[in-house]
Design an enzyme around this catalytic site. Sequence first.
Site, PDB file in Angstrom:
ATOM      1  CG  HIS A 186      40.326  39.965  45.730  1.00 21.65           C
ATOM      2  ND1 HIS A 186      41.213  40.341  46.716  1.00 21.65           N
ATOM      3  CD2 HIS A 186      40.434  38.632  45.607  1.00 21.65           C
ATOM      4  CE1 HIS A 186      41.834  39.271  47.169  1.00 21.65           C
ATOM      5  NE2 HIS A 186      41.378  38.210  46.522  1.00 21.65           N
ATOM      6  CG  ASP A 239      44.407  36.702  46.983  1.00 22.37           C
ATOM      7  OD1 ASP A 239      44.076  37.187  45.884  1.00 22.37           O
ATOM      8  OD2 ASP A 239      43.626  36.056  47.705  1.00 22.37           O
ATOM      9  CG  HIS A 264      38.716  34.406  47.326  1.00 24.08           C
ATOM     10  ND1 HIS A 264      39.556  33.870  48.264  1.00 24.08           N
ATOM     11  CD2 HIS A 264      39.483  35.244  46.597  1.00 24.08           C
ATOM     12  CE1 HIS A 264      40.771  34.364  48.121  1.00 24.08           C
ATOM     13  NE2 HIS A 264      40.750  35.218  47.113  1.00 24.08           N
ATOM     14  CD  GLU A 270      39.441  36.278  42.482  1.00 24.88           C
ATOM     15  OE1 GLU A 270      40.143  37.318  42.462  1.00 24.88           O
ATOM     16  OE2 GLU A 270      39.854  35.203  42.951  1.00 24.88           O
TER      17      GLU A 270
END
Length: 149
Positions: A86, A99, A88, A28
């Site tokens: 961010h 999260d 995935h 990530e």
Amino acid sequence: MSTFLPLLLPRQIYDAMLQHALSDEPNECCGLLSGRTSTNRICVQTRWPLLNALSSPAAYSVDSRLLVNAFKAMRTKSEDLVAIYHSHPTSEAIPSRFDHADRNYGPHIACVIISLAGKSPTLRAWSLDQNRHLEWNWQLLDDSQRIED
């Protein structure tokens, strides 16, 4: 439907976020977005790429010194934190349990997630708290579009 102000994301920042996600794959990526809020929109102006200290494909963490430096630089530019982003790498651009659990900035800071699970990257934005998520409207601005304050 989101009740939050729309997040305006310039194409140059959008492209840089996607490149960040792809370059950090299989882990990530993570970063911050700063800008200014007006009465009818949130304008992203600066991207602050950060390093995922976990080097994990399922979670991220940022060194507190890097966060402090980013916030000092935002203050110097008279910008506010408007979003955290961010990636995935293997799942949809929908908030995970991590999260939700790691949400420290409040529901009025957008959580932008870039999914690399499909044929091409997808991006979605969310408002999070520990128990739920609501989709946040965002708009991609092409280079020809100018943001007027």
